[in-house]
Write an enzyme that holds these catalytic residues in place. Sequence first.
Site, PDB file in Angstrom:
ATOM      1  N   TYR A 112     -21.786  10.885 -10.109  1.00  0.00           N
ATOM      2  CA  TYR A 112     -22.077  10.174 -11.346  1.00  0.00           C
ATOM      3  C   TYR A 112     -20.771   9.746 -12.008  1.00  0.00           C
ATOM      4  CZ  TYR A 112     -23.797   8.949 -15.915  1.00  0.00           C
ATOM      5  OH  TYR A 112     -24.082   8.257 -17.062  1.00  0.00           O
ATOM      6  N   TRP A 114     -18.518   5.933 -13.792  1.00  0.00           N
ATOM      7  CA  TRP A 114     -18.432   4.479 -13.893  1.00  0.00           C
ATOM      8  C   TRP A 114     -17.730   3.841 -12.707  1.00  0.00           C
ATOM      9  CZ3 TRP A 114     -19.334   1.007 -18.251  1.00  0.00           C
ATOM     10  CH2 TRP A 114     -20.181   1.566 -19.209  1.00  0.00           C
TER      11      TRP A 114
END
Length: 772
Positions: A112, A114
């Site tokens: 997880y 960006w």
Amino acid sequence: MSEAISRYPSLSHWGAYTALVRDGRVIGCEPFAHDQAPSPLIHTMPDMVHSPLRIARPSVRASWLRHRGAPELRGVDGYVEVDWDTALALVHDELQRVRAQHGPSAIFGGSYGWSSAGRLHHARTLTHRFLYAGGGCVDQSGNYSWGAAQFLLPHIIGTYAPVTGRITDWNSVVGHTRLLIAFGGIPLRNTQIASGGAGDHSAPGWLARARQAGMRAVVVSPTRADAPAALAAEWIPIRPNTDAAMMLGMAHTLLAEDRHDRDFLARCCNGFEQYADYLLGRADGQPKDAAWAERICGVPADTIRALARDAAGARTLLSCSWSLQRGHRGEQPYWGSVALAALLGQIGLPGGGFAFGHGSMNGAGNPRPDLPAPEMRAGRNPAGASIPVARLTDMLLQPGEPYEFNGRTGIYPDIRLVYWAGGNPFHHHQDLNRLMRAWARPETIIVHEPWWTPTARRADIVLPATTTLERNDIGGSSRDRYLLAMRQAVAPVGRSRNDFDIYRELAARGGFELAYTEGRDEMTWIRHIYEQMRPAWEAAQLTLPAFDEFWERGHVALPPPARDFVLFEQFREDPAGHPLKTRSGRLELHSAAIAEFGYDDCPPHPAWLPPVEWLGAERAARWPLHLVTCQPADRLHSQLDPAPATRANQVAGREAVLLHPDDAAERGIAQGDVVRLFNDRGACLGGAQLSADLLRGVVVMPTGAWFDPQDDALERHGNPNVLTVDVGTSRLAQGPSALSALVQVERWQGDAPAVRAFEPPALQPEASGAPR
């Protein structure tokens, strides 16, 4: 003689830009010509590409390499540098061993984070694609940004698309909205950022136009900083985590004064009678009136009543920031805002109703044709296994234990191997001391990273990955009008490799290279991703240029939409002909589906449920300050934290902590002091900043400082997630509850310990043929 400057278009989550390259180094960045408010964050790219924290070679934790042990030394051990063949053999052998002995449910493919704005080299997608092709893994459901909303909203409005930015667009708001009530505010610092990148930072311009059109704005937030100057907004200070109570007080006013829209409620809503009974206190004897709400949220009852009347008398848009649902019981303010908008009866009207995400990310409400953004697909997970995203630590510490989530019961898997790329759980997760204990449970942790981040420092095998400017890619966001070419600007630093190529080589060792690559290399994939969008463009009678033209030009601009988008416009006009995807086909003010779950922590209608920690809790007697953590203005989460420009904004060499002057004076704290924030979960240091523009009893600290624990009693750099509570919002959504945290703050006495977050680990010289 020095070479001439070369120029390469590229894209980051904080904006499009052109990289300037000379002598094989990135020396600067120029904003995208069509960006009306470019973010200064693009100028950190040269420092990050050529950072001394780059991981030069594949590295293996020394104790793990010797005897596959000592997981408690993750974060302490040094590393042995190895060649790529050795590193890939180690990774392959571990994956094969764990799959053979324990099955795919013993491999956690979280990743997880960006990572890159590019869609091909998106690390999490590639991690899942590789692990799925190899037999599957345990995945994560939802996200930390709007995880509670994602699982609540389908029950009450039939979709979670509005929380992704698909809300009544700014053209409609400017033309029709006369009152904007922004719960959680519209902090412009967040509008620098867009997942998938931004060609145009449009939020400042839209806010200025709305103000010029005569729109009144009211911001309800613990801090005035959430009210942008461009709006000249009125500020209503509120205790953190109590917005749901204020919404209930406003709804009660509408009902008691007969200002609610009976026709809309009858035509478009389900369960109004049960909700009205709760508002009027027919079951518990406590009307949820403005006076009741004042005792909880601290907003004067007269202010609550006046705002409700004003909302009923004007075209009103209720906006909620994403942050509201990241507190304990975070489902309630979102459901409460939908219910309040339903009582006002303006859902589906131009400029009216409810919205989510204004000020949470660039692009919310941007006028844009409803066309897909570029996408690289991960494929299907044959293991079919996932956990709620924010229950990472619970999973690692409690294998075999049951948990409840959105109407079902799951069992936490027994994870033996963690594979992570493109993210930093030691930034975004809560109660990091607890996570450190959990992180010692798996037998092997593999990480891809360009830099020696806190997560890389806690891995067993570290594979050096390229940055955006060291590869080709394609980017674009569903909230932005631009598709962007991302051309490789410099050669890979050190011996780093693209995530795509790392996984390709591992897939070849595992015998499933073709399933992973589909026979495509980097540029063939980029062309394929681009061409996948063509059918949708043609269906919309738009022309997508040839790929070669796009690649040469560097971007494609979508035309403006033919008409304004108004959320639920068709549903309002004809509820029977355009039903919502809820059980009743209408807006759910009382949900029979949620009632059937039987969750006492998420009742079947909007309600006030006290969070585990808030200023009205018993714990506030010991921990009297509410910690509000926010997105920093000078980086994206923990990305860019080592950049000199970011470090220059620190206070006393640490993350800044905002305190009210009166709270500081009580504690003998002055501007610039090193302070210690602490509770029974941990402690961190920070640098004091004083401001009267926040509610007394509240402290504000940005997230993203690279995790730097001296021990489990003190984090030196200013990472507030050592203090935040790691519990789910409710059994319905199991979202993160980061914004429900009570702390105490004191002035640090004596010399503060040095920050060591940006020191790479001890490295032993490269070794070939390491023992396996």
